[in-house]
Design a protein around this motif. Structure first.
Motif, PDB file in Angstrom:
ATOM      1  N   HIS A  58       1.032  -1.039   0.078  1.00 38.94           N
ATOM      2  CA  HIS A  58       0.031   0.146  -0.125  1.00 38.94           C
ATOM      3  C   HIS A  58       0.878   1.182   0.178  1.00 38.94           C
ATOM      4  N   GLY A  59       0.822   1.834  -1.133  1.00 38.16           N
ATOM      5  CA  GLY A  59       1.966   2.954  -1.231  1.00 38.16           C
ATOM      6  C   GLY A  59       3.297   2.232  -1.170  1.00 38.16           C
ATOM      7  N   LYS A  60       4.013   3.055  -0.425  1.00 33.19           N
ATOM      8  CA  LYS A  60       5.464   2.536  -0.005  1.00 33.19           C
ATOM      9  C   LYS A  60       5.440   1.633   1.090  1.00 33.19           C
ATOM     10  N   GLY A  61       4.392   1.234   1.886  1.00 33.42           N
ATOM     11  CA  GLY A  61       4.389   0.609   2.952  1.00 33.42           C
ATOM     12  C   GLY A  61       3.909  -0.786   2.640  1.00 33.42           C
ATOM     13  N   ARG A  62       3.555  -1.617   3.624  1.00 35.22           N
ATOM     14  CA  ARG A  62       2.831  -3.115   3.443  1.00 35.22           C
ATOM     15  C   ARG A  62       1.796  -3.155   4.587  1.00 35.22           C
ATOM     16  N   ILE A  63       0.882  -3.865   4.271  1.00 32.57           N
ATOM     17  CA  ILE A  63      -0.202  -4.269   5.202  1.00 32.57           C
ATOM     18  C   ILE A  63      -0.176  -5.655   5.510  1.00 32.57           C
ATOM     19  N   VAL A  64       0.001  -6.385   6.604  1.00 33.66           N
ATOM     20  CA  VAL A  64      -0.079  -7.611   7.067  1.00 33.66           C
ATOM     21  C   VAL A  64      -1.332  -7.928   7.543  1.00 33.66           C
ATOM     22  N   LEU A  65      -1.928  -9.095   7.088  1.00 31.70           N
ATOM     23  CA  LEU A  65      -3.268  -9.360   7.544  1.00 31.70           C
ATOM     24  C   LEU A  65      -3.144 -10.896   7.767  1.00 31.70           C
ATOM     25  N   LEU A  66      -3.589 -11.235   9.364  1.00 34.07           N
ATOM     26  CA  LEU A  66      -3.568 -12.658   9.850  1.00 34.07           C
ATOM     27  C   LEU A  66      -5.175 -12.645  10.250  1.00 34.07           C
ATOM     28  N   ALA A  67      -5.658 -13.814   9.997  1.00 32.21           N
ATOM     29  CA  ALA A  67      -7.094 -14.001  10.159  1.00 32.21           C
ATOM     30  C   ALA A  67      -7.450 -14.638  11.617  1.00 32.21           C
ATOM     31  N   ASP A  68      -6.568 -14.831  12.490  1.00 31.31           N
ATOM     32  CA  ASP A  68      -6.689 -15.492  13.802  1.00 31.31           C
ATOM     33  C   ASP A  68      -6.181 -14.907  14.824  1.00 31.31           C
ATOM     34  N   PRO A  69      -6.702 -14.054  15.929  1.00 27.55           N
ATOM     35  CA  PRO A  69      -6.023 -13.472  16.972  1.00 27.55           C
ATOM     36  C   PRO A  69      -5.439 -14.639  17.726  1.00 27.55           C
ATOM     37  N   PHE A  70      -5.893 -15.758  17.924  1.00 27.60           N
ATOM     38  CA  PHE A  70      -5.582 -16.876  18.669  1.00 27.60           C
ATOM     39  C   PHE A  70      -4.084 -17.207  18.653  1.00 27.60           C
ATOM     40  N   ILE A  71      -3.577 -17.101  17.517  1.00 27.83           N
ATOM     41  CA  ILE A  71      -2.198 -17.538  17.278  1.00 27.83           C
ATOM     42  C   ILE A  71      -1.178 -16.395  17.975  1.00 27.83           C
ATOM     43  N   LEU A  72      -1.602 -15.210  18.469  1.00 28.80           N
ATOM     44  CA  LEU A  72      -0.999 -14.292  19.229  1.00 28.80           C
ATOM     45  C   LEU A  72      -1.266 -14.190  20.489  1.00 28.80           C
ATOM     46  N   ALA A  73      -2.408 -14.644  20.848  1.00 31.08           N
ATOM     47  CA  ALA A  73      -2.870 -14.427  22.328  1.00 31.08           C
ATOM     48  C   ALA A  73      -2.005 -15.409  23.247  1.00 31.08           C
ATOM     49  N   ASN A  74      -2.457 -15.252  24.711  1.00 34.72           N
ATOM     50  CA  ASN A  74      -1.755 -16.030  25.639  1.00 34.72           C
ATOM     51  C   ASN A  74      -2.223 -17.393  25.826  1.00 34.72           C
TER      52      ASN A  74
END
Length: 461
Positions: free
Chosen positions: A248-264
């Motif tokens: 997106h422009g000069k940057g990038r957008i990362v999309l992960l479809a499950d917060p469980f992977i990062l959650a405690n």
């Protein structure tokens, strides 16, 4: 002093009574366990749905992380802290407004990196990537009645997923374990309708309707030659992508479809931690976790928030009220007004100093010697057992008979002093010498000075 002590003791007793009353009236409300239906994805939450474990791990391993507690418009402010990566995890408690989404995408277009970890992310943040439209779709499973602390219930019937291709985001990841509530990401082409089916197969791994019996191959590189700006799929399942990123422009957008992977509750499963590190810390620089939209903005007092729900806040308010009442009562007069104490600032030596200065200016040395000699003569007469009217010769003889002083020297000293007093010519040096001999005479005889002189001498010291 006793009255003040009584007041202090009374105040302490009242404060203790108020503290006991507050503690007795406090009803402890048990904390509701984290639920996947109403999760709290804040990095300050150590519960099952929180992400504090990931934040603490990144901080302890040397990554630059911070909790962003300001509006996203401040990302564009000059002179402000400029993070390299901005992370939004889960459904936020405070919705992201349109102007905030615009400012955030503008920051990405200037070279920022936005990481969105959500099952159904805000559509305003899913900007179009060239000729591609990105959309998240639910798999149909809803987290009703499932405890977030129950790992088996969260992952029931779920298979581990392997990376779709070797990329920076899948480096060191063999397999990840999502939750049963994972969503899928669909990517479709906006133009060249004849390539829609091919685009879905290449980018998302979803077979087309015309050839649904054959599995669709995943791309071997991060971008196809025909579409260099196409989103890159990193992890996918049969129905769609789980992890992708796009420019997106000069940057990038990362999309992960499950917060469980990062959650405690899920970060320790399989290689979820490694994937979380790759996704969040994929680029160097400062990593900012969005806490503003998690309901923990900088406008909220951290100390008050820490003691929220405890009797400490009420106790502090009661103590402040007592202090105000005490100040108010001490400032009010409860009796007739009393005059201010009149302190006599004058010293007993002021008169003596003034007279000495006047005599010195007038060169009245005879008056100064007269003051000293008159007192010494009275003391000598009393010492010899004579009256003050006794001639000096008789006083000298009697004092000499009771001491070791010579009669002639004592009488000569007394005669010289009387001659000066009667007007004989003299000067300051002679007067000082005569006064010094009189002092030595008193010291030799052990004659005490008068109490007034003693007090004046002490005052001088």
């Amino acid at each position: 002093m006793r009255q003040r002590l009584a007041i202090i003791v009374t105040i302490l007793v009242v404060i203790g009574a108020l503290a006991l009353l507050s503690s007795a009236s406090y009803v402890h409300v048990e904390r509701t366990p984290d639920s996947e239906f109403t999760p709290d994805r804040s990095t300050m939450n150590s519960g099952a749905t929180g992400t504090r474990a990931l934040y603490d791990f990144l901080h302890e391993t040397g990554y630059q992380v911070l909790r962003w507690r300001e509006p996203t418009a401040n990302l564009l402010a000059s002179g402000a802290v400029r993070p390299a990566t901005f992370v939004i995890i889960g459904r936020t408690r405070r919705p992201i407004e349109d102007d905030e989404a615009t400012a955030l995408l503008q920051w990405v277009a200037q070279g920022g990196r936005l990481v969105i970890v959500d099952r159904l992310p805000d559509p305003a943040l899913l900007s179009q990537s060239g000729d591609w439209t990105i959309k998240a779709e639910s798999t149909g499973s809803e987290p009703y009645g499932v405890s977030a602390d129950d790992l088996e219930a969260m992952t029931s019937g779920v298979k581990k997923l392997m990376p779709a291709q070797p990329t920076v985001l899948t480096n060191g990841v063999e397999a990840i374990l999502p939750s049963r509530f994972v969503s899928v990401i669909k990517v479709k082409a906006n133009s060249h309708a004849q390539r829609v089916s091919e685009a879905e197969q290449v980018v998302t791994g979803v077979p087309s309707e015309e050839n649904s019996d054959e599995p669709a191959p995943l791309p071997a590189t991060e971008a196809t030659p025909a579409e260099p700006s196409a989103p890159v799929v990193h992890v996918a399942e049969d129905n769609g992508a789980l992890l992708l990123d796009f420019a997106h422009g000069k940057g990038r957008i990362v999309l992960l479809a499950d917060p469980f992977i990062l959650a405690n509750n899920g970060i320790s499963s399989a290689d979820n931690l490694q994937l979380a590190i790759n996704v969040v810390a994929g680029s160097k620089g400062l990593i900012a976790f969005d806490e503003f939209h998690q309901g923990r903005s900088a406008s909220q007092n951290a100390l008050v928030a820490y003691f929220a729900g405890t009797p400490v806040v009420a106790m502090c308010a009661q103590i402040a009220l007592l202090i105000l009442v005490l100040i108010w009562t001490k400032g009010r007069r409860f009796a007739r007004p009393l005059p201010l104490p009149q302190v006599d600032r004058r010293s007993s030596l002021e008169f003596v100093a003034s007279m000495a200065e006047l005599q010195e200016r007038a060169r009245a040395y005879d008056l100064a010697l007269e003051n000293i000699y008159a007192r010494t003569r009275r003391v000598l007469a009393r010492y010899g057992g004579a009256s003050n009217a006794t001639p000096r010769g008789e006083i000298a003889r009697r004092v000499s008979s009771r001491s070791r002083l010579k009669h002639e020297e004592l009488e000569t000293l007394m005669r010289n002093c009387e001659d000066v007093i009667n007007g004989a010519p003299t000067n300051a040096q002679s007067v000082v010498q005569l006064a010094q001999r009189l002092r030595n005479l008193e010291g030799a005889l052990g004659l005490r000075m008068r109490s007034r002189d003693t007090r004046q001498t002490a005052a001088k010291l």
